[in-house]
Design a protein around this motif. Structure first.
Motif, PDB file in Angstrom:
ATOM      1  N   TRP A  22      45.864  29.529  45.768  1.00  0.00           N
ATOM      2  CA  TRP A  22      45.859  28.333  44.923  1.00  0.00           C
ATOM      3  C   TRP A  22      46.030  27.095  45.787  1.00  0.00           C
ATOM      4  CZ3 TRP A  22      44.441  28.721  40.045  1.00  0.00           C
ATOM      5  CH2 TRP A  22      44.647  29.916  39.361  1.00  0.00           C
ATOM      6  N   GLN A  52      42.076  38.370  41.721  1.00  0.00           N
ATOM      7  CA  GLN A  52      42.070  37.172  40.897  1.00  0.00           C
ATOM      8  C   GLN A  52      43.102  37.298  39.776  1.00  0.00           C
ATOM      9  OE1 GLN A  52      38.206  35.999  39.419  1.00  0.00           O
ATOM     10  NE2 GLN A  52      39.039  34.342  38.174  1.00  0.00           N
ATOM     11  N   GLU A  91      46.148  34.720  38.860  1.00  0.00           N
ATOM     12  CA  GLU A  91      46.228  34.076  37.545  1.00  0.00           C
ATOM     13  C   GLU A  91      47.519  34.441  36.817  1.00  0.00           C
ATOM     14  OE1 GLU A  91      42.434  35.355  36.081  1.00  0.00           O
ATOM     15  OE2 GLU A  91      41.459  33.510  36.770  1.00  0.00           O
ATOM     16  N   SER A  92      47.986  35.670  36.971  1.00  0.00           N
ATOM     17  CA  SER A  92      49.252  36.069  36.364  1.00  0.00           C
ATOM     18  C   SER A  92      50.402  35.270  36.949  1.00  0.00           C
ATOM     19  CB  SER A  92      49.508  37.565  36.569  1.00  0.00           C
ATOM     20  OG  SER A  92      48.586  38.321  35.840  1.00  0.00           O
ATOM     21  N   LEU A 103      41.599  27.394  42.273  1.00  0.00           N
ATOM     22  CA  LEU A 103      41.647  28.768  42.761  1.00  0.00           C
ATOM     23  C   LEU A 103      40.543  29.015  43.784  1.00  0.00           C
ATOM     24  CD1 LEU A 103      42.930  31.606  42.537  1.00  0.00           C
ATOM     25  CD2 LEU A 103      41.235  32.101  40.754  1.00  0.00           C
TER      26      LEU A 103
END
Length: 69
Positions: free
Chosen positions: A5, A27, A31-32, A51
């Motif tokens: 990120w 990914q 994202e989590s 991202l």
């Protein structure tokens, strides 16, 4: 490749994250992580994130603020 990120202010300038992320292997893991820590990141001064998969931009900037900005 590692998923990472980039943390930014609303004007796109990069800022150091309040919580240091790892390099994620998927990914979904990346994202989590954002889903769990976005409030801490906002409190630390980040407004949006981008991202990357290695050097490739996948998406963003994505606001960390809700629709109530």
């Amino acid at each position: 490749m590692a998923w990472t990120w980039r943390f930014e202010k609303a004007d796109g300038t990069e800022v150091a994250p309040a919580v240091q992320p790892e390099e994620f292997t998927t990914q979904g893991d990346a994202e989590s992580w954002i889903g769990e820590l976005w409030k801490d990141l906002v409190e630390g001064g980040a407004d949006q994130v981008v991202l990357f998969d290695g050097e490739t931009k996948i998406y963003g900037p994505m606001s960390l603020h809700g629709n109530d900005e």
